[in-house]
Write an enzyme that holds these catalytic residues in place. Structure first.
Site, PDB file in Angstrom:
ATOM      1  N   PHE A   1      -4.598   2.880  -3.206  1.00 37.89           N
ATOM      2  CA  PHE A   1      -3.358   2.796  -3.983  1.00 37.89           C
ATOM      3  C   PHE A   1      -2.662   1.552  -3.452  1.00 37.89           C
ATOM      4  CE2 PHE A   1       0.489   4.460  -5.973  1.00 37.89           C
ATOM      5  CZ  PHE A   1       0.073   5.440  -6.852  1.00 37.89           C
TER       6      PHE A   1
ATOM      7  N   ARG B   1       0.829  -1.193   0.000  1.00 38.86           N
ATOM      8  CA  ARG B   1       0.000   0.000   0.000  1.00 38.86           C
ATOM      9  C   ARG B   1       0.873   1.256   0.000  1.00 38.86           C
ATOM     10  NH1 ARG B   1      -3.158   3.426   2.745  1.00 38.86           N
ATOM     11  NH2 ARG B   1      -2.467   3.367   4.880  1.00 38.86           N
ATOM     12  N   HIS B   2       0.471   2.262  -0.755  1.00 37.61           N
ATOM     13  CA  HIS B   2       1.166   3.543  -0.691  1.00 37.61           C
ATOM     14  C   HIS B   2       0.824   4.218   0.642  1.00 37.61           C
ATOM     15  CE1 HIS B   2       2.389   7.655  -1.582  1.00 37.61           C
ATOM     16  NE2 HIS B   2       3.064   7.177  -2.600  1.00 37.61           N
ATOM     17  N   PRO B   3       1.804   4.834   1.300  1.00 38.70           N
ATOM     18  CA  PRO B   3       1.538   5.364   2.636  1.00 38.70           C
ATOM     19  C   PRO B   3       0.687   6.626   2.678  1.00 38.70           C
ATOM     20  CG  PRO B   3       3.769   5.848   1.967  1.00 38.70           C
ATOM     21  CD  PRO B   3       3.191   4.971   0.909  1.00 38.70           C
TER      22      PRO B   3
END
Lengths: 384, 384
Positions: free
Chosen positions: A234, A227-229
């Site tokens: 995303f 996961r994008h932070p």
């Protein structure tokens, strides 16, 4: 059509990956790269698996199109050849530890005095300054120390290495920027420069959001799995037969995603902004998967693509190499042998220039010392 | 000392990360970067967390030193300003989907006809050719489709995202190579070029060993946790109080490692060559950990460093940003506000040039449309 670095000569003392990646980029842009290797052993990666017909495919993937001459820079007769090569070169590249070139009599100060237009590119683990400049490093050391491993992996499990050697490659890429910029300066009449790139430095330069998070919150970001932070959604999602990614990077895309999945989240304050979505990411993932879990990856990728939402399958490397888009862009090409037959497979040139033909094959990778005669002949021609 | 791109002007229509990373590199090398943003909204990353004083620290980390003007390229009066900017620019950068610039009347063919020396840099998800060129992409889509996720993560678990956005950043870096090479060509009298870089292509170009393995064995390499797939020992090891890495990339280093750890493996055929060590990596890891597990990370890092063996701790991002070597190399610097006070923290410039002062601070990141007046004044000065 001509190559932008046509006529430029790069004398390449580097081995393993970071420096050879730099000279590969310069070679791809048209430079003549002369690889100076240790007699008998040569570049360490000649011994790295996988092998094909007794030759390292790893070495071939990075060193195609370069020439090789084996020189012992402690021997007078080899130093003489090296001096002649220096006189014909625009760039010298090395990745020794700081001080090694000085002890050989080829340090930056000496070379700059003798060849004022020569550009000297050095890539090392920790750079040519600072308290740790003399320490040895490999990719994994700087991935670990530079922070990228600490944000790569599953939450609450041990960190993992980035599968590609970005400790080396990022530094090799930054060195190529420095060399190209310095060539531009020389072309404008400025003297040659030393370009000093550290693998450790380069890692921090890749941590665009992690540095922002650490410096504003005081807390170190943790690994986030897939996961994008700071963008949501995303990440990867489960479909019936596997995983795929959805990357809806702004409100318009998120709204469109909800419509496409028939998810009635419009107006829900928990998901109204990217920041709200980041806070409720775990819930949102489950709401999306409640829809996606019943149909296969292909179905969702096609449906979301038709709606203009960034999405895609997770491909393994064999699948990526067979991807029609990769093939259409000449990104998977043969490295030829000296007879012109395909011998290995390597990545193509990702830098597509309208004024330069995009290579559909790669020139051979050199045998150790395999171009000695041709290089000596070339030196003779140049000096007359 | 001067900057290699001093005097060059980059007209930057890009947003989010890949393109802005390119213009950051060019700005770091001395170019004047004019960021053309959509009115009111601007670059998407202005809305990306983390925030400080209502301003995105993420945006600041990538856009420091650039100027901003908001233009609606569908409005006649804004197009007039844009045309004036074009006439003063050496490089235009865009990261729209293919076709968008053409519909605006600013496609490569039009621009090349009007400004034959102008370099046109495009970065997009899939590039300007091939069957998928019109599909949208973000970092995560190309990390997934390009193969790097499939080799990142723990063995037999789900793939993870590389913690840094290398889907964007690698493409931004390759685009900078292409732009710099094209500037060199223009300097030699050649016409301007279009540079077309795809995020997907760029991912394959990072898979140096994975492509070699997939193409020689026919099998897709799998994630390997914290271990290099073809060099051993080159992975994380448990010490008493945590994890550290040892990267012994050749036989000499391996022999020295065994001596330092007092591991009696000399002459053992299971570990005599790198290939043998790769085959017996799991056993070797346990033999080494049987020694390292009783003392802390610091003890082993110091002991191995003293013996010249590449090693290091796994640092989180806060630790990496406090690393004395990073600080000594100006790799953690303040982004200033307009009053000259430190406002954010960002990575320093990893490209150290002997002829250019290494920046110890970063110029401010622009407010949306914040430089309109200055840019219009500059246009007036240039046109008279």
């Amino acid at each position: 059509m001509s190559q932008p670095l046509e006529g430029y000569v790069v004398l390449d003392l580097t081995h393993v990956l970071a420096g050879p990646y730099t000279s590969m980029i310069l070679s791809d842009l048209g430079a003549k790269v002369i690889k100076v290797e240790r007699p008998e052993i040569g570049d360490d990666t000649r011994a790295f698996p996988p092998f094909k017909d007794g030759f390292s495919a790893y070495f071939a993937a990075i060193n195609h199109g370069k020439e090789s001459i084996a020189l012992d820079l402690k021997k007078a007769e080899d130093r003489e050849i090296f001096d002649q090569l220096l006189a014909q070169s625009d760039v010298i590249l090395e990745n020794y530890r700081p001080g090694v070139m000085e002890r050989l009599g080829y340090g930056w100060d000496d070379l700059h005095a003798r060849h004022p237009k020569l550009i000297y590119g050095a890539v090392s683990g920790f750079g040519h300054s600072g308290p740790d400049s003399l320490k040895p490093a490999y990719d994994m050391v700087v991935q670990a120390r530079g922070g990228v491993m600490s944000i790569t992996g599953e939450r609450d499990r041990e960190p993992v290495r980035v599968g590609a050697s970005i400790g080396d490659i990022a530094a090799g890429m930054f060195l190529a920027h420095g060399i190209l910029a310095a060539l531009l300066s020389v072309k404008s009449g400025a003297p040659g420069q030393k370009v000093d790139v550290a693998m450790l430095d380069s890692q921090l330069a890749l941590l665009e959001h992690a540095v922002a998070i650490a410096s504003t919150t005081g807390e170190a970001p943790r690994p986030n799995g897939a996961r994008h932070p700071s963008i949501t959604p995303f990440e990867t999602f489960h479909a019936e037969d596997g995983l795929f990614v959805i990357a809806a990077g702004n409100d318009v895309l998120f709204t469109r995603l909800c419509e496409t999945l028939e998810l009635p989240l419009a107006g829900d304050p928990r998901f109204a902004t990217n920041m709200a979505r980041c806070e409720n990411a775990r819930l949102l993932k489950r709401l999306i998967e409640a829809v996606t879990i019943d149909r296969p990856v292909d179905f969702w990728v096609n449906k979301l693509e038709a709606a203009g939402i960034p999405t895609g399958p997770i491909q393994n490397v064999v699948q990526a190499m067979e991807d029609p888009q990769m093939l259409a862009r000449n990104m998977v090409v043969s490295v030829l042998d000296k007879a012109g037959a395909p011998a290995y497979v390597a990545a193509g040139n990702p830098i597509k220039l309208s004024g330069m033909a995009d290579p559909t094959t790669r020139s051979p990778a050199p045998k150790l010392d395999g171009d000695r005669e041709a290089i000596l002949r070339w030196l003779e021609e140049r000096s007359t």
